[in-house]
Design a protein around this motif. Structure first.
Motif, PDB file in Angstrom:
ATOM      1  N   THR A 260     -89.543  21.515 -42.435  1.00  0.00           N
ATOM      2  CA  THR A 260     -89.024  20.651 -43.495  1.00  0.00           C
ATOM      3  C   THR A 260     -90.004  20.615 -44.666  1.00  0.00           C
ATOM      4  O   THR A 260     -89.594  20.531 -45.828  1.00  0.00           O
ATOM      5  CB  THR A 260     -88.755  19.235 -42.967  1.00  0.00           C
ATOM      6  OG1 THR A 260     -88.044  19.309 -41.734  1.00  0.00           O
ATOM      7  CG2 THR A 260     -87.935  18.433 -43.952  1.00  0.00           C
ATOM      8  N   ARG A 261     -91.294  20.691 -44.368  1.00  0.00           N
ATOM      9  CA  ARG A 261     -92.315  20.770 -45.424  1.00  0.00           C
ATOM     10  C   ARG A 261     -92.073  21.985 -46.297  1.00  0.00           C
ATOM     11  O   ARG A 261     -92.016  21.886 -47.531  1.00  0.00           O
ATOM     12  CB  ARG A 261     -93.707  20.843 -44.795  1.00  0.00           C
ATOM     13  CG  ARG A 261     -94.850  21.101 -45.778  1.00  0.00           C
ATOM     14  CD  ARG A 261     -96.160  21.401 -45.042  1.00  0.00           C
ATOM     15  NE  ARG A 261     -97.286  21.521 -45.965  1.00  0.00           N
ATOM     16  CZ  ARG A 261     -97.633  22.652 -46.585  1.00  0.00           C
ATOM     17  NH1 ARG A 261     -96.920  23.759 -46.389  1.00  0.00           N
ATOM     18  NH2 ARG A 261     -98.672  22.670 -47.405  1.00  0.00           N
ATOM     19  N   LEU A 267     -87.469  23.713 -52.415  1.00  0.00           N
ATOM     20  CA  LEU A 267     -86.503  22.984 -53.238  1.00  0.00           C
ATOM     21  C   LEU A 267     -87.149  22.458 -54.519  1.00  0.00           C
ATOM     22  O   LEU A 267     -86.590  22.601 -55.619  1.00  0.00           O
ATOM     23  CB  LEU A 267     -85.904  21.819 -52.443  1.00  0.00           C
ATOM     24  CG  LEU A 267     -84.797  22.135 -51.451  1.00  0.00           C
ATOM     25  CD1 LEU A 267     -84.365  20.870 -50.726  1.00  0.00           C
ATOM     26  CD2 LEU A 267     -83.593  22.775 -52.158  1.00  0.00           C
ATOM     27  N   LEU A 268     -88.310  21.837 -54.392  1.00  0.00           N
ATOM     28  CA  LEU A 268     -88.987  21.286 -55.567  1.00  0.00           C
ATOM     29  C   LEU A 268     -89.269  22.373 -56.601  1.00  0.00           C
ATOM     30  O   LEU A 268     -89.043  22.187 -57.797  1.00  0.00           O
ATOM     31  CB  LEU A 268     -90.288  20.592 -55.147  1.00  0.00           C
ATOM     32  CG  LEU A 268     -90.132  19.288 -54.365  1.00  0.00           C
ATOM     33  CD1 LEU A 268     -91.476  18.826 -53.825  1.00  0.00           C
ATOM     34  CD2 LEU A 268     -89.516  18.197 -55.234  1.00  0.00           C
ATOM     35  N   GLU A 328     -86.506   8.326 -57.002  1.00  0.00           N
ATOM     36  CA  GLU A 328     -85.368   9.174 -57.386  1.00  0.00           C
ATOM     37  C   GLU A 328     -85.516  10.587 -56.831  1.00  0.00           C
ATOM     38  O   GLU A 328     -84.562  11.162 -56.301  1.00  0.00           O
ATOM     39  CB  GLU A 328     -85.267   9.221 -58.914  1.00  0.00           C
ATOM     40  CG  GLU A 328     -84.105  10.054 -59.427  1.00  0.00           C
ATOM     41  CD  GLU A 328     -84.027  10.067 -60.951  1.00  0.00           C
ATOM     42  OE1 GLU A 328     -83.270  10.906 -61.497  1.00  0.00           O
ATOM     43  OE2 GLU A 328     -84.726   9.257 -61.594  1.00  0.00           O
ATOM     44  N   MET A 329     -86.717  11.167 -56.919  1.00  0.00           N
ATOM     45  CA  MET A 329     -86.927  12.517 -56.411  1.00  0.00           C
ATOM     46  C   MET A 329     -86.823  12.556 -54.889  1.00  0.00           C
ATOM     47  O   MET A 329     -86.241  13.480 -54.308  1.00  0.00           O
ATOM     48  CB  MET A 329     -88.298  13.031 -56.849  1.00  0.00           C
ATOM     49  CG  MET A 329     -88.562  14.492 -56.494  1.00  0.00           C
ATOM     50  SD  MET A 329     -90.307  14.915 -56.699  1.00  0.00           S
ATOM     51  CE  MET A 329     -91.031  13.989 -55.328  1.00  0.00           C
ATOM     52  N   THR A 336     -80.067  16.487 -50.868  1.00  0.00           N
ATOM     53  CA  THR A 336     -79.895  17.936 -50.946  1.00  0.00           C
ATOM     54  C   THR A 336     -80.111  18.595 -49.592  1.00  0.00           C
ATOM     55  O   THR A 336     -79.323  19.442 -49.157  1.00  0.00           O
ATOM     56  CB  THR A 336     -80.855  18.538 -51.986  1.00  0.00           C
ATOM     57  OG1 THR A 336     -80.644  17.905 -53.253  1.00  0.00           O
ATOM     58  CG2 THR A 336     -80.646  20.031 -52.123  1.00  0.00           C
ATOM     59  N   MET A 337     -81.189  18.205 -48.913  1.00  0.00           N
ATOM     60  CA  MET A 337     -81.504  18.818 -47.616  1.00  0.00           C
ATOM     61  C   MET A 337     -80.395  18.540 -46.614  1.00  0.00           C
ATOM     62  O   MET A 337     -79.924  19.453 -45.923  1.00  0.00           O
ATOM     63  CB  MET A 337     -82.827  18.271 -47.095  1.00  0.00           C
ATOM     64  CG  MET A 337     -83.474  19.134 -46.018  1.00  0.00           C
ATOM     65  SD  MET A 337     -84.610  20.341 -46.702  1.00  0.00           S
ATOM     66  CE  MET A 337     -85.940  19.305 -47.298  1.00  0.00           C
ATOM     67  N   THR A 338     -79.964  17.292 -46.520  1.00  0.00           N
ATOM     68  CA  THR A 338     -78.915  16.966 -45.555  1.00  0.00           C
ATOM     69  C   THR A 338     -77.580  17.578 -45.968  1.00  0.00           C
ATOM     70  O   THR A 338     -76.782  17.971 -45.113  1.00  0.00           O
ATOM     71  CB  THR A 338     -78.780  15.444 -45.379  1.00  0.00           C
ATOM     72  OG1 THR A 338     -78.539  14.822 -46.651  1.00  0.00           O
ATOM     73  CG2 THR A 338     -80.043  14.857 -44.753  1.00  0.00           C
TER      74      THR A 338
END
Length: 357
Positions: A260-261, A267-268, A328-329, A336-338
């Protein structure tokens, strides 16, 4: 490895728990995957069998010298009935890294993914469909040879258990309070911190209990040499948004390389948000807080996906982050991940693996 997977289905299926009674890791499905290793023969006899207790010699080396590694991932079923896994290739790559660290035999990653897909397909009716729920997957390997000699075992057993789990944020995403630990340490470079081994978690429990007694949900671990640099939060990797950029501790040999890291970093960066992997001194983070530029903080891991941090306690200082509200981020990362995991958002990075249509 003898790769002919055999399947024996149970004749007595369990009653499935109600969706609001799932909890985390307390219910188990009807079947499990089992495979054995024998030195000179390799991994053999892969099977899907009815869930049942193990019969294991009390002198098995896992009980005495701790050769035990595990993984954690999830299967997701959306409203259309599709079942998906999230980056399972990375879990089995990491499993092999953990096995190597404890001098245990590697597994065939491609075969394990196919075996897992078959097991999940057999148990697909156990996958809950309510928002935020999923099927937790626990592959693990233990040393089974009965011997008191201090050496690597000559026999092992690999199992995969499945457990339907409830929504981590059943009442909405709530930031947690973190206690920065100065007395106990989680791991040291050169040790087993970058492997997912059972002993790492046993060694963390005392600090976790003491943090709970002080009113905090999680522990923030510092490095074992100087107790100065931030490493992990609880059993999660940790991130901080500081003055528009995101900081996360650089992988240094004592930090687990979280899937997940890695997904969060990708994503960022795809959103144009600068990510800095570096040694983060607690003093520097406290200075950023005093300067008013510590904007958000969160942990990343399989169970919660993204866990916002609302407060930290360090050396008597209380740091309230973003007014103890989810940033917010942080919220965007979780959504987004889910969304990708459940197949409701486009998977531009190729992370989602379909088990059933």
């Amino acid at each position: 490895m003898e790769c002919q997977l055999t399947i024996a289905l149970t004749e007595q299926k369990k009653e499935k728990p109600a969706s609001d009674k799932l909890g985390f890791g307390v219910h188990f499905t009807d079947h499990m995957f089992v495979m054995d290793y024998t030195e000179g023969k390799g991994w053999h006899d892969p099977q899907i069998v009815p869930y049942s207790p193990l019969t294991i010699d009390p002198a098995a080396m896992v009980f005495h010298y701790g050769q035990a590694v595990f993984e954690g991932l999830k299967a997701y079923r959306n409203k259309a009935g599709e079942v998906r896994l999230f980056r399972p290739d990375q879990n089995f790559k990491r499993l092999n890294r953990s096995l190597a660290r404890l001098d245990m035999p590697a597994v065939d990653e491609a075969f394990m993914i196919e075996a897992l897909k078959k097991l999940v397909s057999v148990e697909k009716e156990w996958i809950p469909t309510e928002e935020g729920t999923s099927l937790y997957i626990r592959p693990f390997v233990i040393a089974t040879e009965p011997c008191f000699g201090v050496r690597a075992s000559h026999t092992y057993k690999l199992l995969i258990l499945l457990s339907p789990v409830g929504a981590y944020y059943a009442a909405g995403m709530k930031p947690v309070k973190i206690y920065v630990e100065n007395s106990y340490v989680r791991a040291v470079r050169g040790g087993t911190g970058n492997a997912k081994v059972a002993g790492n978690y046993a060694g963390s429990l005392k600090a976790q209990t003491e943090a709970h007694e002080k009113g905090y949900e999680q522990v923030l671990w510092l490095d074992a040499i100087e107790t100065k640099y931030i490493e992990e939060v609880g059993s999660m990797n940790v991130f901080f948004k500081v003055n528009g950029e995101v900081w996360t501790p650089v992988l240094n040999g004592s930090i687990l390389e979280g899937i997940t890291r890695d997904s969060t970093i990708q994503l960022l960066k795809s959103w144009g948000i600068p990510v800095v992997e570096k040694r983060i001194a607690m003093e520097d983070l406290f200075q950023a807080y005093n300067d008013g530029v510590l904007e958000e903080a969160f942990g990343t891991g399989t169970a919660a996906v993204i866990s916002p941090v609302g407060e930290m306690s360090w050396n008597g200082h209380k740091m309230v982050i973003n007014q103890s509200q989810t940033g917010e981020m942080t919220q965007k990362l979780y959504d987004t991940m889910t969304g990708i995991q459940y197949g409701v958002l486009e998977d531009k990075l190729g992370w989602s693996v379909k088990v059933t249509e």
